[in-house]
Design an enzyme around this catalytic site. Structure first.
Site, PDB file in Angstrom:
ATOM      1  N   LYS A  95       0.830  -1.216   0.000  1.00 22.98           N
ATOM      2  CA  LYS A  95       0.000   0.000   0.000  1.00 22.98           C
ATOM      3  C   LYS A  95       0.861   1.261   0.000  1.00 22.98           C
ATOM      4  O   LYS A  95       0.560   2.232  -0.705  1.00 22.98           O
ATOM      5  CB  LYS A  95      -0.918   0.038   1.235  1.00 22.98           C
ATOM      6  N   LYS A 141      -1.933   9.068   6.899  1.00 15.51           N
ATOM      7  CA  LYS A 141      -1.871   7.733   7.510  1.00 15.51           C
ATOM      8  C   LYS A 141      -2.570   7.886   8.851  1.00 15.51           C
ATOM      9  O   LYS A 141      -1.976   8.375   9.825  1.00 15.51           O
ATOM     10  CB  LYS A 141      -0.406   7.294   7.688  1.00 15.51           C
ATOM     11  N   GLY A 185      -3.155  -2.235   7.408  1.00 12.42           N
ATOM     12  CA  GLY A 185      -3.579  -3.590   7.069  1.00 12.42           C
ATOM     13  C   GLY A 185      -4.679  -3.577   6.017  1.00 12.42           C
ATOM     14  O   GLY A 185      -4.703  -2.699   5.147  1.00 12.42           O
TER      15      GLY A 185
HETATM   16  N1  LIG Z   1       7.051  -3.144  -5.268  1.00 15.63           N
HETATM   17  C1  LIG Z   1       7.834  -3.243  -4.203  1.00 15.63           C
HETATM   18  N2  LIG Z   1       9.172  -3.115  -4.310  1.00 15.63           N
HETATM   19  C2  LIG Z   1       9.976  -3.231  -3.242  1.00 15.63           C
HETATM   20  N3  LIG Z   1       9.576  -3.458  -2.030  1.00 15.63           N
HETATM   21  C3  LIG Z   1       8.273  -3.560  -1.858  1.00 15.63           C
HETATM   22  C4  LIG Z   1       7.315  -3.468  -2.909  1.00 15.63           C
HETATM   23  N4  LIG Z   1       6.088  -3.635  -2.406  1.00 15.63           N
HETATM   24  C5  LIG Z   1       6.281  -3.802  -1.104  1.00 15.63           C
HETATM   25  N5  LIG Z   1       7.577  -3.768  -0.776  1.00 15.63           N
HETATM   26  C6  LIG Z   1       8.208  -3.920   0.519  1.00 15.63           C
HETATM   27  O1  LIG Z   1       7.412  -4.772   1.293  1.00 15.63           O
HETATM   28  C7  LIG Z   1       7.190  -4.201   2.555  1.00 15.63           C
HETATM   29  C8  LIG Z   1       5.723  -3.904   2.675  1.00 15.63           C
HETATM   30  O2  LIG Z   1       5.338  -2.949   1.693  1.00 15.63           O
HETATM   31  P1  LIG Z   1       4.457  -1.723   2.114  1.00 15.63           P
HETATM   32  O3  LIG Z   1       5.103  -1.018   3.258  1.00 15.63           O
HETATM   33  O4  LIG Z   1       4.161  -0.906   0.901  1.00 15.63           O
HETATM   34  O5  LIG Z   1       3.162  -2.534   2.607  1.00 15.63           O
HETATM   35  P2  LIG Z   1       1.837  -1.961   3.228  1.00 15.63           P
HETATM   36  O6  LIG Z   1       0.739  -2.683   2.538  1.00 15.63           O
HETATM   37  O7  LIG Z   1       1.881  -0.504   3.127  1.00 15.63           O
HETATM   38  O8  LIG Z   1       1.914  -2.442   4.739  1.00 15.63           O
HETATM   39  P3  LIG Z   1       1.228  -1.750   6.049  1.00 15.63           P
HETATM   40  O9  LIG Z   1      -0.072  -2.446   6.264  1.00 15.63           O
HETATM   41  O10 LIG Z   1       2.241  -2.072   7.109  1.00 15.63           O
HETATM   42  O11 LIG Z   1       1.100  -0.293   5.811  1.00 15.63           O
HETATM   43  C9  LIG Z   1       8.049  -2.960   2.651  1.00 15.63           C
HETATM   44  O12 LIG Z   1       9.254  -3.291   3.279  1.00 15.63           O
HETATM   45  C10 LIG Z   1       8.258  -2.580   1.218  1.00 15.63           C
HETATM   46  O13 LIG Z   1       9.482  -1.906   1.012  1.00 15.63           O
HETATM   47 MG   LIG Z   2       2.043   0.877   4.578  1.00 16.84          MG
END
Ligand SMILES: Nc1ncnc2c1ncn2[C@@H]1O[C@H](COP(=O)(O)OP(=O)(O)OP(=O)(O)O)[C@@H](O)[C@H]1O
Ligand SMILES: [Mg+2]
Length: 249
Positions: free
Chosen positions: A15, A37, A112
Site C-alpha cells: 500500500k 496515515k 492492514g
Molecule cells: N514493489 C515493491 N518493491 C519493493 N519493495 C516492496 C514493494 N512492495 C512492497 N515492498 C516492501 O514490502 C514491505 C511492505 O510494503 P508496504 O510497506 O508498501 O506494505 P503496506 O501494505 O503498506 O503495509 P502496512 O499495512 O504495514 O502499511 C516494505 O518493506 C516494502 O518496502
Molecule cells: Mg504501509
C-alpha cells in the site's frame, strides 16, 4: 477525485509503495498532494513511518499522521494496549476533508486490510470512505491466494455502497509464476474493477529519482501513468494449460 482511499487485502502488500507511486505521478503533473496515515502502528516515536517512506520516494507531499501506536497490531488493539485514544472514522474523514480543501489530491493509507478495526466500536477505513464518499483503491498481491482476498475486499466495498476504483498489484515479481500470470486476467474479473497497475518487485528499494522516473510505467492512465493492463497481460500471458489424459509428445 480529490480523496482516494488506499486499502487492500492485508498488511505488507505494498500500500505504501502504491501510495508513493500515485503521489509521484500527481506531483509530476503539477498537483499538490497530501498523504494521510490515520494510524501508524509498529513504529516508535521519532522513527520513520509510512508517510516518511512516501515522502522519500515521491517527493514533497504534505504528510499527516493522526496517531501512532508502538505495537505492530490492528490500530484498535494497539491503541487499547497503549492506553491511548483510538482514531475514529469520523476523525479520519474530517482530517482528509480538511486536507482536500488545501490539496489537489489526498491519499489516505489504511492500516492492514479494509476491515481492520480502528476503534473499540468497530470503526474501519470503510466507514471513513463512506463518510467521505471517496473511492477505494485496492492493493493486492500478485500470486496464489490473491483472487479470494481481492474478491472478499471488493465484495465488502460493494456491500457498503463504496466504489472500488480498481486493483493495483503491489509487487509484481521479476519472474512471475503461473498463478501470477493467470491472475492478470482473473483479478479484474473477480474484483469487478479494473486492474490499474503493477508495481515491480524491488521498486520500493529504488532511489527517489529512479522511482519517480518509473512510476508512469507502473500505473494506468486513471492514476496518471501510461501502463496498459492489456499490454501487460499480453506480455505475461501463460501458454495453453495442461489437458489431463492428452499426451504432449
Ligand atoms: N514493489 C515493491 N518493491 C519493493 N519493495 C516492496 C514493494 N512492495 C512492497 N515492498 C516492501 O514490502 C514491505 C511492505 O510494503 P508496504 O510497506 O508498501 O506494505 P503496506 O501494505 O503498506 O503495509 P502496512 O499495512 O504495514 O502499511 C516494505 O518493506 C516494502 O518496502
Ligand atoms: Mg504501509
Amino acid at each position: 477525485m480529490p480523496v482516494v482511499i488506499v486499502s487492500g487485502t492485508g498488511t505488507e502488500i505494498g500500500k505504501t509503495v502504491v501510495t508513493a507511486a500515485v503521489a509521484a505521478l500527481a506531483l509530476a503533473g503539477g498537483r499538490t498532494v497530501a498523504v494521510l496515515k490515520p494510524a501508524q502502528t509498529g513504529v516508535g516515536p521519532g522513527e520513520p513511518g509510512d508517510t516518511a517512506e512516501v515522502t522519500r520516494l515521491a517527493g514533497a507531499v504534505t504528510a499527516v499522521e493522526l496517531a501512532r501506536f508502538p505495537e505492530p497490531l490492528a490500530p484498535a488493539t494497539a491503541a487499547a494496549r497503549a492506553a491511548l485514544p483510538p482514531v475514529r472514522p469520523e476523525e479520519i474523514a474530517e482530517a482528509a476533508g480538511k486536507l482536500a480543501t488545501e490539496h489537489d489530491l489526498v491519499l489516505v493509507e489504511g492500516a492492514g486490510g479494509l476491515l481492520v478495526r480502528f476503534d473499540a466500536a468497530g470503526g474501519t477505513l470503510a466507514d471513513a470512505a463512506r463518510l467521505l464518499g471517496a473511492p477505494v483503491l485496492v492493493v493486492a498481491p500478485a500470486g496464489l491466494g490473491t483472487l479470494n482476498a481481492t474478491a472478499l475486499t471488493t465484495e465488502a466495498l460493494r456491500a457498503r455502497g463504496l466504489d472500488a476504483l480498481g486493483v493495483v498489484i503491489g509487487a509484481w515479481p521479476a519472474a512471475p509464476d503461473l498463478a501470477a500470470r493467470c491472475n492478470l486476467a482473473d483479478l479484474p474479473d473477480v474484483a469487478g474493477a479494473p486492474l490499474l497497475g503493477a508495481i515491480p518487485e524491488g521498486a520500493g528499494a529504488l532511489g527517489p529519482a529512479d522511482f519517480r522516473a518509473g512510476a508512469g510505467g507502473w500505473l494506468a492512465p486513471a492514476l496518471g501513468g501510461d501502463w496498459s493492463a492489456g499490454r501487460f497481460a499480453a506480455t505475461f500471458a501463460p501458454g495453453p494449460g495442461a489437458v489431463p489424459g492428452r499426451s504432449r509428445a
